[in-house]
Design a protein around this motif. Structure first.
Motif, PDB file in Angstrom:
ATOM      1  N   MET A   1      -2.401  23.825   5.223  1.00 31.51           N
ATOM      2  CA  MET A   1      -3.366  22.835   4.749  1.00 31.51           C
ATOM      3  C   MET A   1      -3.176  21.529   5.519  1.00 31.51           C
ATOM      4  N   PRO A   2      -4.257  20.940   6.055  1.00 32.66           N
ATOM      5  CA  PRO A   2      -4.128  19.689   6.796  1.00 32.66           C
ATOM      6  C   PRO A   2      -3.568  18.566   5.925  1.00 32.66           C
ATOM      7  N   LEU A   3      -2.751  17.718   6.516  1.00 30.78           N
ATOM      8  CA  LEU A   3      -2.183  16.593   5.783  1.00 30.78           C
ATOM      9  C   LEU A   3      -3.266  15.571   5.480  1.00 30.78           C
ATOM     10  N   ASP A   4      -3.228  15.023   4.297  1.00 30.96           N
ATOM     11  CA  ASP A   4      -4.240  14.066   3.853  1.00 30.96           C
ATOM     12  C   ASP A   4      -3.978  12.698   4.499  1.00 30.96           C
ATOM     13  N   PRO A   5      -4.933  12.137   5.255  1.00 30.41           N
ATOM     14  CA  PRO A   5      -4.719  10.821   5.874  1.00 30.41           C
ATOM     15  C   PRO A   5      -4.543   9.704   4.851  1.00 30.41           C
ATOM     16  N   ARG A   6      -4.978   9.927   3.619  1.00 31.57           N
ATOM     17  CA  ARG A   6      -4.807   8.899   2.590  1.00 31.57           C
ATOM     18  C   ARG A   6      -3.340   8.681   2.238  1.00 31.57           C
ATOM     19  N   ASP A   7      -2.500   9.666   2.568  1.00 33.21           N
ATOM     20  CA  ASP A   7      -1.071   9.518   2.292  1.00 33.21           C
ATOM     21  C   ASP A   7      -0.362   8.670   3.346  1.00 33.21           C
ATOM     22  N   LEU A   8      -1.090   8.227   4.358  1.00 33.17           N
ATOM     23  CA  LEU A   8      -0.480   7.437   5.434  1.00 33.17           C
ATOM     24  C   LEU A   8      -0.451   5.942   5.153  1.00 33.17           C
ATOM     25  N   PHE A   9      -1.231   5.473   4.185  1.00 30.88           N
ATOM     26  CA  PHE A   9      -1.329   4.030   4.001  1.00 30.88           C
ATOM     27  C   PHE A   9      -1.465   3.660   2.531  1.00 30.88           C
ATOM     28  N   GLU A  10      -1.236   2.392   2.266  1.00 34.62           N
ATOM     29  CA  GLU A  10      -1.392   1.843   0.917  1.00 34.62           C
ATOM     30  C   GLU A  10      -2.090   0.498   1.021  1.00 34.62           C
ATOM     31  N   ILE A  11      -3.145   0.333   0.244  1.00 34.69           N
ATOM     32  CA  ILE A  11      -3.895  -0.926   0.224  1.00 34.69           C
ATOM     33  C   ILE A  11      -3.386  -1.786  -0.918  1.00 34.69           C
ATOM     34  N   ALA A  12      -3.142  -3.055  -0.642  1.00 28.46           N
ATOM     35  CA  ALA A  12      -2.650  -3.981  -1.663  1.00 28.46           C
ATOM     36  C   ALA A  12      -3.662  -4.096  -2.804  1.00 28.46           C
ATOM     37  N   PRO A  13      -3.182  -4.257  -4.034  1.00 31.65           N
ATOM     38  CA  PRO A  13      -4.101  -4.314  -5.173  1.00 31.65           C
ATOM     39  C   PRO A  13      -4.894  -5.618  -5.252  1.00 31.65           C
ATOM     40  N   ASP A  14      -4.422  -6.654  -4.580  1.00 27.94           N
ATOM     41  CA  ASP A  14      -5.060  -7.977  -4.692  1.00 27.94           C
ATOM     42  C   ASP A  14      -5.670  -8.413  -3.363  1.00 27.94           C
ATOM     43  N   VAL A  15      -6.447  -7.538  -2.743  1.00 27.00           N
ATOM     44  CA  VAL A  15      -7.039  -7.858  -1.441  1.00 27.00           C
ATOM     45  C   VAL A  15      -7.992  -9.036  -1.539  1.00 27.00           C
ATOM     46  N   GLY A  16      -8.758  -9.111  -2.593  1.00 27.25           N
ATOM     47  CA  GLY A  16      -9.713 -10.197  -2.749  1.00 27.25           C
ATOM     48  C   GLY A  16     -11.015  -9.911  -2.015  1.00 27.25           C
ATOM     49  N   ASP A  17     -11.886 -10.897  -1.986  1.00 31.92           N
ATOM     50  CA  ASP A  17     -13.197 -10.752  -1.358  1.00 31.92           C
ATOM     51  C   ASP A  17     -13.096 -11.066   0.133  1.00 31.92           C
ATOM     52  N   LEU A  18     -13.268 -10.053   0.958  1.00 31.54           N
ATOM     53  CA  LEU A  18     -13.218 -10.225   2.415  1.00 31.54           C
ATOM     54  C   LEU A  18     -14.610 -10.265   3.033  1.00 31.54           C
ATOM     55  N   GLY A  19     -15.638 -10.063   2.212  1.00 35.47           N
ATOM     56  CA  GLY A  19     -16.982  -9.979   2.767  1.00 35.47           C
ATOM     57  C   GLY A  19     -17.125  -8.706   3.583  1.00 35.47           C
ATOM     58  N   ARG A  20     -17.714  -8.850   4.770  1.00 34.69           N
ATOM     59  CA  ARG A  20     -17.841  -7.736   5.721  1.00 34.69           C
ATOM     60  C   ARG A  20     -17.017  -8.111   6.950  1.00 34.69           C
ATOM     61  N   PRO A  21     -15.706  -7.913   6.920  1.00 33.48           N
ATOM     62  CA  PRO A  21     -14.833  -8.457   7.954  1.00 33.48           C
ATOM     63  C   PRO A  21     -14.847  -7.666   9.255  1.00 33.48           C
ATOM     64  N   VAL A  22     -14.392  -8.319  10.306  1.00 36.17           N
ATOM     65  CA  VAL A  22     -14.102  -7.683  11.591  1.00 36.17           C
ATOM     66  C   VAL A  22     -12.631  -7.273  11.569  1.00 36.17           C
ATOM     67  N   LEU A  23     -12.333  -6.120  12.148  1.00 36.68           N
ATOM     68  CA  LEU A  23     -10.950  -5.664  12.287  1.00 36.68           C
ATOM     69  C   LEU A  23     -10.569  -5.694  13.762  1.00 36.68           C
ATOM     70  N   VAL A  24      -9.569  -6.504  14.102  1.00 37.03           N
ATOM     71  CA  VAL A  24      -9.036  -6.549  15.463  1.00 37.03           C
ATOM     72  C   VAL A  24      -7.813  -5.650  15.511  1.00 37.03           C
ATOM     73  N   GLN A  25      -7.810  -4.667  16.405  1.00 41.22           N
ATOM     74  CA  GLN A  25      -6.655  -3.788  16.523  1.00 41.22           C
ATOM     75  C   GLN A  25      -5.888  -4.129  17.799  1.00 41.22           C
ATOM     76  N   ALA A  26      -4.597  -4.410  17.626  1.00 38.78           N
ATOM     77  CA  ALA A  26      -3.761  -4.835  18.749  1.00 38.78           C
ATOM     78  C   ALA A  26      -2.394  -4.163  18.630  1.00 38.78           C
ATOM     79  N   LEU A  27      -2.376  -2.854  18.801  1.00 44.31           N
ATOM     80  CA  LEU A  27      -1.146  -2.084  18.661  1.00 44.31           C
ATOM     81  C   LEU A  27      -0.266  -2.204  19.900  1.00 44.31           C
ATOM     82  N   ASP A  28       1.034  -2.237  19.693  1.00 45.45           N
ATOM     83  CA  ASP A  28       1.989  -2.215  20.804  1.00 45.45           C
ATOM     84  C   ASP A  28       2.218  -0.778  21.251  1.00 45.45           C
ATOM     85  N   GLY A  29       2.535  -0.601  22.548  1.00 44.95           N
ATOM     86  CA  GLY A  29       2.920   0.720  23.022  1.00 44.95           C
ATOM     87  C   GLY A  29       2.204   1.154  24.270  1.00 44.95           C
ATOM     88  N   PHE A  30       0.921   0.767  24.419  1.00 45.72           N
ATOM     89  CA  PHE A  30       0.187   1.137  25.619  1.00 45.72           C
ATOM     90  C   PHE A  30       0.275  -0.009  26.618  1.00 45.72           C
TER      91      PHE A  30
END
Length: 302
Positions: A1-30
């Motif tokens: 059975m494929p691993l569930d991607p939802r088990d990879l992360f946890e969202i904080a309970p108090d995120v608040g109102d972000l509107g429709r935000p932009v996500l900037v991804q800047a991972l190290d390694g490449f």
């Protein structure tokens, strides 16, 4: 059975109102020529008046500890500290107070598809309207000319106004690139920028390229992202490089040749893009990326 991607992360309970935000991804390694991605990421955090983690990924499932061993501090007779790898999404604010998100941390070593699926779930859960990736690549360009940038997106309208530099190229993959690709394939808006860094200074910090990355994010997202500090650092770096160039005839000849090549390309760009000539070949860019990667020290080499 494929691993569930939802088990990879946890969202904080108090995120608040972000509107429709932009996500900037800047991972190290490449590839990060001139440390431009790192400098851009650090700048965004520094100028934000509010930084808080809203998503935490389970690094234990994604990190190869023997390939990239976290640092530990030993003091006299005991272990004092351990630098725990962290892969997170943080909420920041631009100069106008608009919330946006920053994905940062070590690029996953494994489970790229599951990670990409997890990021897509985060994008949906937080109402992200656009994801923008940052990269910096070594190029045969002079430091005396404005840094160029390769723009790409899931829809051409997103990066309208950015001119292409290469027709096609095959390069080593990256988790961030896969995230952009999968998001686009699923109908979500995603974009990315790869800024050009002069290959002869690619091993040293190059803030001019970081400034281009931040400005590019602002252009496609509408965020207000001041870059005064990066501009000042870029001016000082330019001064130091110029001093070194004047001290070496060989380096001076190299820069002059690159200037002539660059000016010739820019002056003929309209004809090239209209079909009157060829863009720089993908093979040349791919070879330069391979060379840069080969020169990087092995993560486990101490």
């Amino acid at each position: 059975m494929p691993l569930d991607p939802r088990d990879l992360f946890e969202i904080a309970p108090d995120v608040g109102d972000l509107g429709r935000p932009v996500l900037v991804q800047a991972l190290d390694g490449f590839v990060d020529a001139g440390g431009a991605r790192r400098l851009a990421r650090e700048h965004l955090v520094a100028v934000s008046g509010d930084v808080r983690e809203v998503v935490t990924f389970d690094v234990d499932q994604l990190h190869d500890y023997r390939a990239r061993r976290p640092a530990m501090l030993f003091v006299e007779d005991h272990w004092e500290s351990y630098e725990t790898p962290a892969l997170t999404v943080s909420a920041l604010r631009d100069a106008a107070g608009t919330p946006y998100l920053l994905l940062a941390g070590p690029e996953p070593d494994v489970q790229w598809e599951r990670f990409a699926a997890a990021v897509a779930l985060v994008v949906d859960a937080l109402g992200v309207r656009l994801t923008v990736g940052l990269n910096a690549i070594p190029m045969a360009v002079p430091h005396t000319r404005p840094a160029g940038v390769i723009a790409h997106a899931s829809r051409p309208e997103i990066v309208q106004g950015f001119e292409p530099w290469v027709a096609s190229v095959q390069v080593p993959g990256a988790a961030g690139h896969l995230v952009e690709y999968r998001l686009g394939r699923s109908g979500r808006d995603a974009a990315g920028f790869a800024v050009h860094v002069p290959h002869y200074v690619a091993q040293a910090p190059y803030p001019a390229a970081a400034q281009v990355l931040v400005d590019s994010v602002a252009k496609v997202s509408g965020l207000v992202l001041p870059t005064d500090a990066l501009a000042a650092a870029a001016a000082e770096t330019r001064r130091l490089i110029d001093e070194q160039v004047t001290e070496s005839a060989d380096v001076g000849e190299l820069v002059s040749a690159l200037e002539a090549q660059f000016d010739s390309f820019v002056s003929g760009r309209r004809d090239l893009l209209a079909g009157g000539g060829s863009l720089p070949t993908g093979d040349e860019l791919g070879a330069e990326l391979e060379r840069f990667l080969a020169e990087q020290p092995r993560p486990d080499a101490g």
